[in-house]
Write a protein that holds these residues in place. Structure first.
Motif, short mmCIF file in Angstrom:
data_model
loop_
_atom_site.label_atom_id
_atom_site.label_comp_id
_atom_site.label_asym_id
_atom_site.label_seq_id
_atom_site.Cartn_x
_atom_site.Cartn_y
_atom_site.Cartn_z
N ASP A 196 0.83 -1.21 0.00
CA ASP A 196 0.00 0.00 0.00
C ASP A 196 0.86 1.25 0.00
N ILE A 197 2.02 1.18 0.65
CA ILE A 197 2.94 2.33 0.65
C ILE A 197 3.70 2.39 -0.66
N THR A 198 4.05 1.24 -1.23
CA THR A 198 4.63 1.24 -2.58
C THR A 198 3.70 1.95 -3.54
N ALA A 199 2.41 1.61 -3.46
CA ALA A 199 1.41 2.26 -4.32
C ALA A 199 1.35 3.76 -4.05
N GLY A 200 1.41 4.14 -2.77
CA GLY A 200 1.40 5.55 -2.42
C GLY A 200 2.61 6.29 -2.94
N ILE A 201 3.77 5.63 -2.91
CA ILE A 201 4.99 6.23 -3.44
C ILE A 201 4.83 6.51 -4.93
N LEU A 202 4.23 5.55 -5.65
CA LEU A 202 3.99 5.75 -7.08
C LEU A 202 3.03 6.91 -7.30
N ALA A 203 1.94 6.95 -6.52
CA ALA A 203 0.93 8.00 -6.69
C ALA A 203 1.49 9.37 -6.39
N SER A 204 2.41 9.46 -5.43
CA SER A 204 2.97 10.76 -5.03
C SER A 204 3.85 11.35 -6.12
N GLY A 205 4.34 10.51 -7.03
CA GLY A 205 5.21 10.99 -8.10
C GLY A 205 6.64 11.24 -7.70
N MET A 206 7.01 10.88 -6.46
CA MET A 206 8.36 11.22 -5.98
C MET A 206 9.45 10.54 -6.80
N LEU A 207 9.17 9.37 -7.37
CA LEU A 207 10.21 8.65 -8.09
C LEU A 207 10.50 9.23 -9.46
N GLU A 208 9.70 10.21 -9.86
CA GLU A 208 9.90 10.84 -11.17
C GLU A 208 10.54 12.21 -11.04
N GLN A 209 10.90 12.63 -9.82
CA GLN A 209 11.31 14.01 -9.60
C GLN A 209 12.69 14.10 -8.96
N GLU A 210 13.35 15.23 -9.21
CA GLU A 210 14.61 15.52 -8.54
C GLU A 210 14.37 16.04 -7.13
N ALA A 211 13.31 16.83 -6.97
CA ALA A 211 12.98 17.37 -5.65
C ALA A 211 12.45 16.26 -4.75
N SER A 212 12.59 16.44 -3.46
CA SER A 212 12.20 15.40 -2.49
C SER A 212 10.76 15.59 -2.02
#
Length: 419
Positions: free
Chosen positions: A191-207
């Protein structure tokens, strides 16, 4: 699911649905104090596929289970939320891990969830055209995944908290292909893996900081290069289980008011004559016990945020976005959260609500499966390939066990008070 009907299976908690599917339509007004934070912008879903498959997403939480059906345009056309029937074996994962030591109880917990999901399949199937079929994607915490699959969860409840079953799982429910999103550890699940994907953090330089406040408080901080995550017990304080008729976000706002008006001090003590009997605000009675429950929960979350940021090597002011997952985030006033010490002041102006990010992330995974023409394997369901975030060579991942962090007890104690 907007709760306007007495037949709604979610029931009500004050003016809110008991189970959040991320629709954001509950009114949530308590004496005019409703605050809706800015919403996280999610990428459009691509669900058109040559096989006529419709997407069904499932969020298996410890307390609740939420299911959604999408049309080909990515619109949610039906929702089926319910209390997790496993609650008869305990309200938390440790209780269920203990119960699962009895093979009969473990089998019954598995059956209860599968039966409920089969009801969801039956309900959604009635909305399909004759040539259409379903593809299911499931996001669940690690213990719920173990129980759902019939695996022995005993290792999840004791040190060193080993996870023998990792990676995505392909299974079948009521004849429907089912993809289960992998988690990162015993206490940071799919569920947190899914949330990480939804947040878009893995596509960005900013944290970006993801905070999922439920029975457990899971947090992930990262960008396209690094990801740190942890979890801590929050109890029922943020799910409306502290005061009858009021959600956690509104409780945060009420506590801010009590502080501002001098009816409560920074240690969380109600002033006389309210110390013993509590103070009534509208239909809500705020007692010393309910204040203490919020203090303990917010202390654990605030300590987790600080230790996570220290581990990551970042200042709060350098975090570009905070995503609050779940119904809690829709009505939380970030300034009220800062006032009671739940969020650092530096994060007040960059906080957005993500809704049910487990369902949103599951839909993103489902989009990749469907656009592959039904031939998708586990390898391509997450960004840039890999069925598991841990297998992304360019992503450095660290999972923190807060119980083993030397600074956690002291930090927790400093975060309990409201000053």
């Amino acid at each position: 699911m907007y709760n306007t009907s007495s037949t709604n299976p979610t029931g009500k908690k004050g003016t809110r649905c008991l189970i959040c599917t991320g629709c954001g339509r509950c009114p949530g007004v308590i004496r005019g104090m409703q605050v809706v934070t800015e919403k996280l912008e999610l990428p459009p879903l691509t669900l058109q596929n040559p096989d006529g498959k419709r997407l069904m997403t499932v969020d298996i939480g410890t307390t609740t289970i939420a299911m959604q059906l999408y049309d080909m345009t990515g619109k949610v056309v039906d929702s089926f939320p319910s209390v997790n029937p496993q609650v008869s074996y305990g309200a938390d994962v440790l209780s269920r891990i203990e119960a699962a030591k009895d093979p009969g109880k473990a089998a019954d917990m598995q059956k209860k969830v599968r039966d409920l999901m089969e009801k969801g399949v039956q309900r959604f199937s009635k909305k399909l055209q004759p040539q259409e079929t379903l593809q299911m994607v499931v996001a669940a915490n690690t213990t719920m995944t173990y129980l759902f699959m019939g695996w022995n969860p005993e290792e999840l409840g004791k040190a060193p908290f080993t996870v023998s079953h990792s990676g995505a799982v392909e299974t079948e429910i009521a004849g429907v292909a089912c993809h289960i999103i992998p988690g990162l550890s015993a206490f940071v699940g799919g569920d947190i893996t899914a949330g990480i994907l939804a947040s878009g953090m893995l596509e960005q330089e900013a944290s970006t900081l993801l905070i999922d406040l439920g029975t457990n408080g899971e947090m992930a901080l990262g960008n396209r290069h690094r990801l740190h995550a942890c979890a801590t017990a929050a109890g029922p304080a943020f799910e409306g289980g502290v005061n009858r008729g009021i959600w956690g976000a509104d409780m945060v706002r009420l506590l801010q008011k009590l502080l501002e008006e001098g009816l409560m001090d920074g240690q969380g003590l109600l002033k006389e004559p309210y110390f013993t009997k509590g103070v009534r605000i509208g239909d809500v009675l705020v007692t010393k016990e309910s204040v203490r429950a919020v203090q303990l929960a917010k202390g654990a979350i605030a300590a987790g945020i600080e230790i996570l940021a220290d581990s990551y090597g970042i200042r709060f002011s350098d975090i570009s976005k905070v995503v609050l997952a779940g119904g809690f985030g829709y009505y939380l006033d970030p300034k009220a959260a800062v006032a009671i010490g739940l969020l650092p002041e530096e994060l007040a102006d960059c906080t957005v609500t993500g809704g049910n990010t487990a369902l949103s992330g599951a839909a993103m995974v489902g989009s990749r499966i469907l656009t592959a023409g039904g031939k998708q394997t586990a390898e391509g369901t997450l960004p840039d390939g890999g069925d598991d975030l841990r297998k992304r060579q360019e992503l450095q991942i660290r999972i923190l066990n807060l119980a083993e962090e030397e600074k956690f007890p002291e930090t927790f104690l400093t975060k309990i008070n409201f000053n």
